[in-house]
Enzyme design. Structure first.
Site, PDB file in Angstrom:
ATOM      1  N   LYS A 183     -42.933  14.702 -75.138  1.00  0.00           N
ATOM      2  CA  LYS A 183     -44.391  14.816 -75.264  1.00  0.00           C
ATOM      3  C   LYS A 183     -44.826  16.216 -75.676  1.00  0.00           C
ATOM      4  O   LYS A 183     -44.274  17.212 -75.189  1.00  0.00           O
ATOM      5  CB  LYS A 183     -45.016  14.418 -73.924  1.00  0.00           C
ATOM      6  CG  LYS A 183     -46.527  14.414 -73.850  1.00  0.00           C
ATOM      7  CD  LYS A 183     -47.195  13.603 -74.935  1.00  0.00           C
ATOM      8  CE  LYS A 183     -46.719  12.191 -75.063  1.00  0.00           C
ATOM      9  NZ  LYS A 183     -47.179  11.508 -76.297  1.00  0.00           N
ATOM     10  N   GLN A 197     -51.077  12.072 -69.366  1.00  0.00           N
ATOM     11  CA  GLN A 197     -50.095  11.248 -68.631  1.00  0.00           C
ATOM     12  C   GLN A 197     -49.670  11.930 -67.326  1.00  0.00           C
ATOM     13  O   GLN A 197     -49.339  11.259 -66.360  1.00  0.00           O
ATOM     14  CB  GLN A 197     -48.852  10.993 -69.499  1.00  0.00           C
ATOM     15  CG  GLN A 197     -49.075  10.053 -70.672  1.00  0.00           C
ATOM     16  CD  GLN A 197     -49.396  10.794 -71.948  1.00  0.00           C
ATOM     17  OE1 GLN A 197     -50.014  11.853 -71.919  1.00  0.00           O
ATOM     18  NE2 GLN A 197     -48.991  10.255 -73.076  1.00  0.00           N
ATOM     19  N   ARG A 201     -44.097   2.068 -82.604  1.00  0.00           N
ATOM     20  CA  ARG A 201     -44.267   3.520 -82.415  1.00  0.00           C
ATOM     21  C   ARG A 201     -43.054   4.200 -83.057  1.00  0.00           C
ATOM     22  O   ARG A 201     -41.954   3.654 -82.995  1.00  0.00           O
ATOM     23  CB  ARG A 201     -44.379   3.894 -80.924  1.00  0.00           C
ATOM     24  CG  ARG A 201     -45.733   3.466 -80.332  1.00  0.00           C
ATOM     25  CD  ARG A 201     -45.963   4.068 -78.975  1.00  0.00           C
ATOM     26  NE  ARG A 201     -46.279   5.491 -79.026  1.00  0.00           N
ATOM     27  CZ  ARG A 201     -46.354   6.266 -77.937  1.00  0.00           C
ATOM     28  NH1 ARG A 201     -46.112   5.747 -76.732  1.00  0.00           N
ATOM     29  NH2 ARG A 201     -46.658   7.536 -78.036  1.00  0.00           N
ATOM     30  N   ASP A 219     -37.872  11.484 -75.700  1.00  0.00           N
ATOM     31  CA  ASP A 219     -38.137  10.318 -76.558  1.00  0.00           C
ATOM     32  C   ASP A 219     -37.050  10.129 -77.600  1.00  0.00           C
ATOM     33  O   ASP A 219     -36.806   9.012 -78.054  1.00  0.00           O
ATOM     34  CB  ASP A 219     -39.501  10.448 -77.217  1.00  0.00           C
ATOM     35  CG  ASP A 219     -40.585  10.244 -76.167  1.00  0.00           C
ATOM     36  OD1 ASP A 219     -40.892  11.215 -75.454  1.00  0.00           O
ATOM     37  OD2 ASP A 219     -41.049   9.100 -76.021  1.00  0.00           O
ATOM     38  N   ARG A 261     -46.059   2.475 -72.128  1.00  0.00           N
ATOM     39  CA  ARG A 261     -45.637   3.683 -72.856  1.00  0.00           C
ATOM     40  C   ARG A 261     -44.478   4.322 -72.090  1.00  0.00           C
ATOM     41  O   ARG A 261     -44.130   3.895 -70.982  1.00  0.00           O
ATOM     42  CB  ARG A 261     -46.797   4.660 -73.122  1.00  0.00           C
ATOM     43  CG  ARG A 261     -47.851   4.787 -72.098  1.00  0.00           C
ATOM     44  CD  ARG A 261     -47.446   5.418 -70.802  1.00  0.00           C
ATOM     45  NE  ARG A 261     -46.721   6.664 -70.943  1.00  0.00           N
ATOM     46  CZ  ARG A 261     -45.924   7.187 -70.041  1.00  0.00           C
ATOM     47  NH1 ARG A 261     -45.706   6.567 -68.882  1.00  0.00           N
ATOM     48  NH2 ARG A 261     -45.302   8.322 -70.240  1.00  0.00           N
ATOM     49  N   GLY A 262     -43.880   5.353 -72.714  1.00  0.00           N
ATOM     50  CA  GLY A 262     -42.669   5.945 -72.149  1.00  0.00           C
ATOM     51  C   GLY A 262     -41.480   5.316 -72.853  1.00  0.00           C
ATOM     52  O   GLY A 262     -41.426   4.089 -73.017  1.00  0.00           O
ATOM     53  N   ALA A 263     -40.528   6.173 -73.257  1.00  0.00           N
ATOM     54  CA  ALA A 263     -39.463   5.712 -74.165  1.00  0.00           C
ATOM     55  C   ALA A 263     -38.694   4.475 -73.664  1.00  0.00           C
ATOM     56  O   ALA A 263     -38.644   3.449 -74.360  1.00  0.00           O
ATOM     57  CB  ALA A 263     -38.529   6.878 -74.471  1.00  0.00           C
TER      58      ALA A 263
HETATM   59  O1  MRU Z   1     -46.635   8.965 -75.598  1.00  0.00           O
HETATM   60  P1  MRU Z   1     -45.880   8.540 -74.370  1.00  0.00           P
HETATM   61  O2  MRU Z   1     -46.716   8.520 -73.131  1.00  0.00           O
HETATM   62  O3  MRU Z   1     -45.122   7.251 -74.590  1.00  0.00           O
HETATM   63  O4  MRU Z   1     -44.807   9.684 -74.201  1.00  0.00           O
HETATM   64  C1  MRU Z   1     -43.920   9.636 -73.128  1.00  0.00           C
HETATM   65  C2  MRU Z   1     -43.058  10.823 -73.019  1.00  0.00           C
HETATM   66  O5  MRU Z   1     -43.068  11.719 -73.825  1.00  0.00           O
HETATM   67  C3  MRU Z   1     -42.053  10.795 -71.907  1.00  0.00           C
HETATM   68  O6  MRU Z   1     -41.832  12.071 -71.404  1.00  0.00           O
HETATM   69  C4  MRU Z   1     -40.755  10.255 -72.479  1.00  0.00           C
HETATM   70  O7  MRU Z   1     -40.976   9.021 -73.090  1.00  0.00           O
HETATM   71  C5  MRU Z   1     -39.716  10.115 -71.480  1.00  0.00           C
HETATM   72  S1  MRU Z   1     -39.997   8.645 -70.554  1.00  0.00           S
HETATM   73  C6  MRU Z   1     -38.845   8.350 -69.417  1.00  0.00           C
END
Ligand code: MRU
Length: 353
Positions: free
Chosen positions: A253, A201, A95, A242, A50-52
Site C-alpha cells: 500500500k 485501511q 485489480r 501485494d 480487498r487485501g492481496a
Molecule cells: O488496496 P488494498 O486495501 O487491497 O491494499 C492492501 C494492502 O496493500 C495490504 O497491505 C496487502 O494486500 C497485504 S494483505 C495481507
C-alpha cells in the site's frame, strides 16, 4: 501458536460467496452475498473485498460463479471451457497489483484445463479448489505467524501500515498474523497502526480487527511514524505485500516505502510478511510491478466531503509503492524467514517448495 481471529472476511456458503463489506467498516458490520461472476469482478474492483490473499480467494470463487452461469448457457463442453477460460482471464484483471489474484485465477485455469469431468463435475472441482485456496491461506498465515513471532522482541511495539490482517486474508492475516502469533506468546506486545490515506485501511480496518480481538492498538496518522521512531517508541515494522519481485522488491500500500526509509534511518528492523503466492518470480525487479491508479475522489474527499479546492488542483492517486529490497530486513513466509541476498534466497525458497 495461533491466536484465532473472530473475523472471516470471505466464505463460500450454499453455492454463493458471502463477504464482509469492507467499504462500510467500522460504521457497519454486514455480509453481502455475491452470486454472479460479474458481481464478484465488481466487488473486487470496488474493494468490498480487498487485501492481496483475500482477493485471490474471491477471484477463485468468482470463477466458480462464472462456471455455474456457463452451465446454463452451453451444452457443448468445449465451448463452455473456452468461454470459462476467457472469464478466468477477465477475473484476473479486476485489480492489477496484487499477484495473488492472478495466481488464484491461474490455479482455477489449471483445474479447468486438466479436468476430465463433464460440466457439472468440473463445477464441483472448481468449488473444491476455491474452498481449498481459502483454507490453505489460513494455514499458511498461521505458519507465517509462528515464524514471524520468533523475531518479535518481548514487549515490542510493532508498527504496521494498511491492513494485512484477517480482513485481508482467509481470516488470520499476514503482518497481523505475526502480531496474533506473537500476542499468543506475549500479551505485552502492542501495535501502532498508520492511518493509511487515502482509503484509511489502517484506521478503519486494522484498528477495528485488533480491537475486536483484544490486541492493544494505537492509531497514528501516516506522517507520524518517524517521530515515534525517533523517540524510540517503535521496535519493529511488519507490513504485508501485494507483489514481491524475484529480487525482493516489494509492492504494498502507498506509504509503505516512506515507512521503510524511516525505519532504515532509525535502525529499526523492517519485515514483510507474505505467502509464496505473493512472490512473482516471473519479474526480475519491482520496476515491472504494475501500480494501480485509483480514482481522484479517494484523495479529494473524506466521507463524501471535499477537502481541497473544487477546481484548479491536479490529483494523482497511485494505490501502491515499491519498497526496494535493500530496505527489507527479512521476508516472513510460510516456509520460514528469508533474508538478503533475496535473489538467492527467493530462488532457494522456490526450489524447496
Ligand atoms: O488496496 P488494498 O486495501 O487491497 O491494499 C492492501 C494492502 O496493500 C495490504 O497491505 C496487502 O494486500 C497485504 S494483505 C495481507
Amino acid at each position: 501458536m495461533a491466536f484465532e481471529s473472530k473475523i472471516r472476511p470471505i466464505t463460500w456458503e450454499n453455492g454463493v460467496s458471502k463477504m464482509l463489506d469492507q467499504t462500510v467498516i467500522p460504521y457497519e458490520y454486514k455480509y453481502v452475498e455475491i452470486s454472479s461472476g460479474d458481481e464478484m469482478f465488481n466487488a473486487i474492483r470496488n474493494m468490498i473485498v480487498r487485501g492481496a490473499p483475500a482477493i485471490g480467494i474471491a477471484g477463485a470463487q468468482g470463477i466458480v460463479l462464472y462456471a455455474k452461469e456457463g452451465a446454463n448457457k452451453f451444452t457443448n463442453r468445449e465451448e463452455f471451457i473456452n468461454w470459462l477460460l476467457e472469464k478466468a482471464d477477465y477475473m484476473a484483471t479486476s485489480r492489477p497489483t496484487a499477484v495473488n489474484l492472478m495466481w488464484a485465477c491461474d490455479e482455477q485455469k489449471k483445474v479447468i484445463k486438466n479436468s476430465k469431468s463433464d460440466i457439472n463435475g468440473l463445477i464441483e472441482e472448481l468449488t473444491t479448489k476455491a474452498i481449498e485456496i481459502e483454507q490453505d491461506d489460513i494455514d499458511r498465515c498461521k505458519k507465517m505467524g509462528d515464524y514471524g513471532a520468533e523475531v518479535v522482541p518481548k514487549g515490542a511495539t510493532i508498527l504496521t501500515h494498511c491492513n494485512a490482517g484477517a480482513l485481508a486474508t482467509g481470516g488470520y492475516g499476514t503482518a497481523l498474523g505475526v502480531v496474533r502469533s506473537a500476542f499468543a506468546k506475549d500479551n505485552t506486545i502492542q501495535v501502532f497502526a498508520d492511518e493509511t490515506r487515502p482509503r484509511q485501511q489502517g484506521a478503519r480496518l486494522t484498528t477495528f480487527e485488533l480491537a475486536m480481538d483484544g490486541i492493544p492498538v494505537t492509531l497514528i496518522t501516516d506522517g507520524m511514524c518517524s517521530y515515534f521512531m525517533s523517540k524510540g517508541m517503535i521496535d519493529m515494522v511488519v507490513v504485508g505485500a501485494d507483489r514481491i519481485a524475484a529480487n525482493g522488491d516489494t509492492a504494498n500500500k502507498i506509504g509503505t516505502y516512506t515507512v521503510a526509509i524511516a525505519a532504515k534511518y532509525h535502525n529499526i528492523p523492517f519485515y514483510v510478511a507474505a505467502p509464496l503466492s505473493t512472490i512473482d518470480i516471473s519479474i526480475a525487479s519491482g520496476k515491472e510491478i504494475p501500480i494501480e491508479e485509483r480514482n481522484r475522489e479517494e484523495v479529494t474527499h473524506i466521507n463524501g466531503k471535499i477537502i481541497c479546492a473544487e477546481s484548479g488542483v491536479n490529483i494523482i492517486n497511485p494505490g501502491f509503492d515499491v519498497t526496494p529490497n535493500e530496505l527489507i530486513t527479512g521476508i516472513i513466509t510460510e516456509k520460514g524467514i528469508i533474508r538478503p541476498d533475496y535473489k538467492d534466497s527467493i530462488k532457494n525458497l522456490f526450489m524447496i517448495r
